[in-house]
Design a protein around this motif. Structure first.
Motif, short mmCIF file in Angstrom:
data_model
loop_
_atom_site.label_atom_id
_atom_site.label_comp_id
_atom_site.label_asym_id
_atom_site.label_seq_id
_atom_site.Cartn_x
_atom_site.Cartn_y
_atom_site.Cartn_z
N GLU A 33 -10.00 -12.86 7.15
CA GLU A 33 -9.29 -11.60 7.38
C GLU A 33 -10.02 -10.47 6.68
N GLN A 34 -10.27 -9.41 7.41
CA GLN A 34 -10.88 -8.20 6.87
C GLN A 34 -9.75 -7.21 6.59
N LEU A 35 -9.67 -6.68 5.39
CA LEU A 35 -8.59 -5.77 5.01
C LEU A 35 -8.97 -4.32 5.29
N TRP A 36 -9.01 -3.98 6.57
CA TRP A 36 -9.34 -2.62 7.00
C TRP A 36 -8.22 -1.65 6.64
N VAL A 37 -8.59 -0.41 6.37
CA VAL A 37 -7.58 0.63 6.19
C VAL A 37 -6.93 0.89 7.55
N PRO A 38 -5.73 1.47 7.58
CA PRO A 38 -5.09 1.75 8.86
C PRO A 38 -5.96 2.66 9.74
N TRP A 39 -5.86 2.48 11.04
CA TRP A 39 -6.71 3.22 11.98
C TRP A 39 -6.50 4.72 11.87
N TRP A 40 -5.30 5.16 11.54
CA TRP A 40 -5.02 6.59 11.52
C TRP A 40 -5.61 7.28 10.28
N TRP A 41 -6.10 6.52 9.31
CA TRP A 41 -6.78 7.13 8.16
C TRP A 41 -8.12 7.72 8.56
N ALA A 116 2.29 -19.18 -2.87
CA ALA A 116 3.57 -18.65 -2.41
C ALA A 116 3.35 -17.28 -1.78
N VAL A 117 4.18 -16.95 -0.81
CA VAL A 117 4.14 -15.65 -0.17
C VAL A 117 5.01 -14.69 -0.98
N ILE A 118 4.47 -13.52 -1.28
CA ILE A 118 5.22 -12.46 -1.96
C ILE A 118 5.59 -11.46 -0.87
N PRO A 119 6.85 -11.39 -0.47
CA PRO A 119 7.24 -10.45 0.58
C PRO A 119 7.15 -9.01 0.09
N PRO A 120 7.07 -8.05 1.00
CA PRO A 120 6.98 -6.64 0.59
C PRO A 120 8.12 -6.21 -0.32
N SER A 121 9.30 -6.80 -0.16
CA SER A 121 10.44 -6.42 -1.01
C SER A 121 10.24 -6.85 -2.47
N ALA A 122 9.45 -7.88 -2.72
CA ALA A 122 9.22 -8.37 -4.09
C ALA A 122 7.88 -7.91 -4.66
N LYS A 123 7.13 -7.16 -3.87
CA LYS A 123 5.79 -6.73 -4.31
C LYS A 123 5.86 -5.83 -5.54
N ARG A 124 6.82 -4.94 -5.56
CA ARG A 124 6.93 -4.01 -6.68
C ARG A 124 7.14 -4.75 -8.00
N ALA A 125 8.00 -5.75 -8.00
CA ALA A 125 8.24 -6.52 -9.22
C ALA A 125 7.02 -7.35 -9.60
N PRO A 145 2.39 -7.25 2.42
CA PRO A 145 2.63 -8.57 1.83
C PRO A 145 1.48 -9.03 0.94
N MET A 146 1.79 -9.98 0.06
CA MET A 146 0.80 -10.56 -0.84
C MET A 146 0.99 -12.07 -0.90
N VAL A 147 -0.03 -12.73 -1.44
CA VAL A 147 0.04 -14.17 -1.67
C VAL A 147 -0.23 -14.42 -3.15
N LEU A 148 0.58 -15.28 -3.73
CA LEU A 148 0.41 -15.71 -5.12
C LEU A 148 -0.28 -17.06 -5.11
N VAL A 149 -1.38 -17.17 -5.84
CA VAL A 149 -2.12 -18.42 -5.95
C VAL A 149 -2.10 -18.81 -7.43
N THR A 165 -2.64 -9.46 1.81
CA THR A 165 -3.02 -10.01 3.10
C THR A 165 -2.00 -9.59 4.15
N ARG A 166 -2.46 -9.37 5.35
CA ARG A 166 -1.54 -9.02 6.44
C ARG A 166 -0.92 -10.27 7.06
N ARG A 167 -1.53 -11.41 6.85
CA ARG A 167 -1.04 -12.68 7.42
C ARG A 167 -0.82 -13.69 6.30
#
Length: 181
Positions: A33-41, A116-125, A145-149, A165-167
């Motif tokens: 996965e390539q973490l490109w910036v959003p197209w509208w940037w 583990a998957v860190i959902p967007p709602s838990a990312k801030r914490a 979203p993020m992943v915890l390893v 990661t987006r996926r």
């Protein structure tokens, strides 16, 4: 590594299949996965550089009017490309065995305890009050979203990796598959 066979005056050098491939071809990634910036940037960056170039063109009459545009147009393109250079990969076969690659950093799957998957709602914490200062963090603000390893390596002071990661489900599945190999 190579085998040499002689048949009369003919000598054959048999090269293993993987030896003729480049190192990138030898390393097969199950997840990339390539973490490109959003197209509208990209258009926003060009608009911003055009506004700054217009200010220079109007403010400095000694310059040709086109020069600030030519000089400043590549700047936001380079910055956005630079921000988008992070690649996530999970490889199963490579020089060091199965591994997780995040940008230039790599982690053998043999030291991964769990994911583990860190959902967007838990990312801030996870990025705030719960963040261990010794953790390896590869955060991209535009990826929610993020992943915890979590690591299980007593010699490494890093307790875990946090990776944007987006996926996230696919990344966790690929890491778990690499761990089982």
């Amino acid at each position: 590594m190579f085998s040499v066979r002689t048949f009369g005056e003919t000598t054959l050098i048999l090269v293993p299949e993987h030896a003729s491939q480049s190192p990138k071809e030898q390393t097969q990634a199950e997840f990339t996965e390539q973490l490109w910036v959003p197209w509208w940037w990209w258009p926003l960056g060009l608009v911003a550089s055009s506004l700054v170039a217009t200010q220079f063109a109007l403010g400095i009459s000694a310059l040709p009017a086109w020069l600030p545009y030519v000089i400043l147009a590549p700047v936001p393109l380079w910055v956005l490309w630079y921000l988008s250079r992070t690649t996530l990969r999970v490889t199963h076969h490579g020089p060091e065995g199965p591994a997780l690659h995040v940008g230039d950093a790599h982690l053998p799957t043999s030291v991964i305890a769990r994911t583990a998957v860190i959902p967007p709602s838990a990312k801030r914490a996870a990025m705030g009050r719960q963040l261990d200062p010794a953790a390896y963090v590869q955060h991209r603000n535009w990826v929610r979203p993020m992943v915890l390893v979590v690591l299980n390596d007593p010699e490494d002071p890093t307790p875990y990796w946090l990776v944007s990661t987006r996926r996230p489900e696919r990344l966790v599945e690929a890491i778990d598959s690499a761990i089982r190999r």
